[in-house]
Design an enzyme around this catalytic site. Structure first.
Site, mmCIF file in Angstrom:
data_model
loop_
_atom_site.group_PDB
_atom_site.id
_atom_site.type_symbol
_atom_site.label_atom_id
_atom_site.label_comp_id
_atom_site.label_asym_id
_atom_site.label_seq_id
_atom_site.Cartn_x
_atom_site.Cartn_y
_atom_site.Cartn_z
ATOM 1 N N LYS A 145 0.867 -1.180 0.000
ATOM 2 C CA LYS A 145 0.000 0.000 0.000
ATOM 3 C C LYS A 145 0.906 1.232 0.000
ATOM 4 O O LYS A 145 1.996 1.202 0.575
ATOM 5 C CB LYS A 145 -0.915 -0.004 1.240
ATOM 6 N N ASN A 192 -13.426 3.899 -5.544
ATOM 7 C CA ASN A 192 -12.887 4.032 -4.191
ATOM 8 C C ASN A 192 -12.484 5.462 -3.915
ATOM 9 O O ASN A 192 -12.073 6.199 -4.813
ATOM 10 C CB ASN A 192 -11.685 3.089 -3.991
ATOM 11 N N CYS A 211 -2.444 9.659 -6.579
ATOM 12 C CA CYS A 211 -3.585 9.348 -5.714
ATOM 13 C C CYS A 211 -4.692 10.379 -5.943
ATOM 14 O O CYS A 211 -4.471 11.579 -5.792
ATOM 15 C CB CYS A 211 -3.200 9.346 -4.240
ATOM 16 N N LYS A 238 4.105 5.900 -10.325
ATOM 17 C CA LYS A 238 2.741 5.472 -10.654
ATOM 18 C C LYS A 238 2.014 6.679 -11.227
ATOM 19 O O LYS A 238 1.920 7.732 -10.578
ATOM 20 C CB LYS A 238 2.039 4.963 -9.394
HETATM 21 O O1 RRO Z 1 -5.899 5.396 -1.071
HETATM 22 C C1 RRO Z 1 -6.530 5.788 -2.085
HETATM 23 O O2 RRO Z 1 -7.587 6.431 -1.996
HETATM 24 C C2 RRO Z 1 -6.042 5.509 -3.433
HETATM 25 C C3 RRO Z 1 -4.726 5.693 -3.827
HETATM 26 BR BR1 RRO Z 1 -3.356 6.190 -2.649
HETATM 27 C C4 RRO Z 1 -4.375 5.515 -5.181
HETATM 28 O O3 RRO Z 1 -3.215 5.678 -5.615
HETATM 29 N N1 RRO Z 1 -5.358 5.156 -6.037
HETATM 30 C C5 RRO Z 1 -6.638 4.974 -5.652
HETATM 31 O O4 RRO Z 1 -7.495 4.654 -6.485
HETATM 32 N N2 RRO Z 1 -6.956 5.137 -4.327
#
Ligand code: RRO
Length: 316
Positions: free
Chosen positions: A45, A69, A131, A165
């Site tokens: 993570k 998400n 993110c 990323k």
């Molecule tokens: O933790 C998140 O909300 C999250 C991250 Br860090 C990410 O890089 N990609 C994503 O879809 N959720």
């Protein structure tokens, strides 16, 4: 069995599928389950300097077509993941692992990478510049100047294997601009794509998740065409030494095949891993192998990057 081995930088992997950061990688138990599956390796993570709770729940929902998400970067903090990685590296000295990390403030990057440089970690670091879910913080990699500033700072401190990323890009000029920046740095890989930021899923008359008024990153089958396009276009624009981890929309072995056909060296699986658990890696490996058998391919390099485009015929 076909040869599914692959290479990123100086690191060799005995398979080509792995998890995408965020799924089955929160703690030692989840990482251990991926480690002992058919996956080539795992990525943690995304770790920040301090542990974070993330956004309020409900913050993730699966749909028949994919997922949404807005986790908000919940994680156990960089020290925790460095500790767990040290255990895995001791147990499997020849297996390369990925640490994902990011800062939530400009000052964080120097501190994160000083810590990583001073640790015993000798795998690959995936710097998450995409993110979509931290309230008030834009996705860094949509700001090309910020990417250049951060990579200048980080590569001055950290000399191990580094990749980034990326979020999806949708404009050909943006592909050229991000590639021009990334090509200035000694990166060994990019991972493309993160979730497609700020989508909305509705169940009955209610948003599927609570944070950010229901907006969140979209993953799964919805985003495969964007993942393919980003892998393909970046493969054409990046220095050949920068390998590509293709992530986005993998549900079966055919999807893995298509990402490799577009130029991916490894393939990340997130939404489908969340739905199916780590046994997904054995299924995807078998399905990829069967498809390669059918086509007479013995190794990934037999078809990697070989996407054909129909010849254009003038309209009469
Ligand atoms: O933790 C998140 O909300 C999250 C991250 Br860090 C990410 O890089 N990609 C994503 O879809 N959720």
């Amino acid at each position: 069995m076909a040869d599914l081995t692959t290479t990123i930088g100086d690191f060799h992997f005995d398979n080509t599928v792995m998890n995408g950061a965020g799924v089955w990688c929160f703690d030692r138990d989840e990482l251990s389950a991926v480690d002992s599956s058919a996956a080539a390796t795992f990525v943690t993570k995304t770790a920040t300097l301090q542990a974070r709770q993330g956004n309020p729940e409900p913050r993730m929902a699966a749909t028949s077509l994919g997922s949404i998400n807005s986790m908000g970067l919940p994680n156990k903090g960089l020290d925790y993941y460095l500790g767990v990685l040290a255990e895995f590296e001791n147990t499997h000295p020849d297996k390369p692992y990925f640490l994902s990390t990011t800062g939530t403030d400009p000052d964080d990057f120097g501190r994160l990478f000083t810590k990583i440089a001073q640790s015993n970690f000798h795998g690959l670091v995936e710097l998450n510049l995409s993110c979509p879910n931290v309230v008030g913080k834009p996705q860094i990699a949509y700001d090309f100047g910020a990417v250049e500033r951060i990579l200048t700072q980080v590569t001055g401190i950290y000399h191990g294997a580094l990749g980034v990323k990326l979020p999806p890009y949708f404009d050909l000029v943006h592909f050229q601009e991000i590639a021009a920046v990334l090509n200035k740095f000694p990166l060994v890989f990019v991972n493309t794509i993160n979730s497609v930021g700020n989508g909305l899923v509705i169940k009955d008359e209610t948003a599927a998740i609570a944070p950010k008024g229901g907006l969140g990153g979209i993953g799964g089958g919805y985003i495969k065409p964007m993942a393919l396009a980003n892998v393909r276009t970046l493969r054409q624009l990046l220095n050949p030494s920068i390998r590509i981890i293709g992530t986005g929309g993998v549900q079966n072995g055919r999807d893995v095949f298509e990402l490799i056909l577009c130029g991916a060296d490894m393939v990340g699986v997130a939404t489908q891993l969340g739905k199916e658990g780590p046994k997904v890696f054995a299924r995807l490996t078998q399905e990829l192998n069967d498809l390669m058998d059918e086509k007479g391919y013995r190794r990934l390099s037999d078809f990697r990057g070989n996407l054909q485009v129909p010849e254009a015929v003038a309209v009469r």
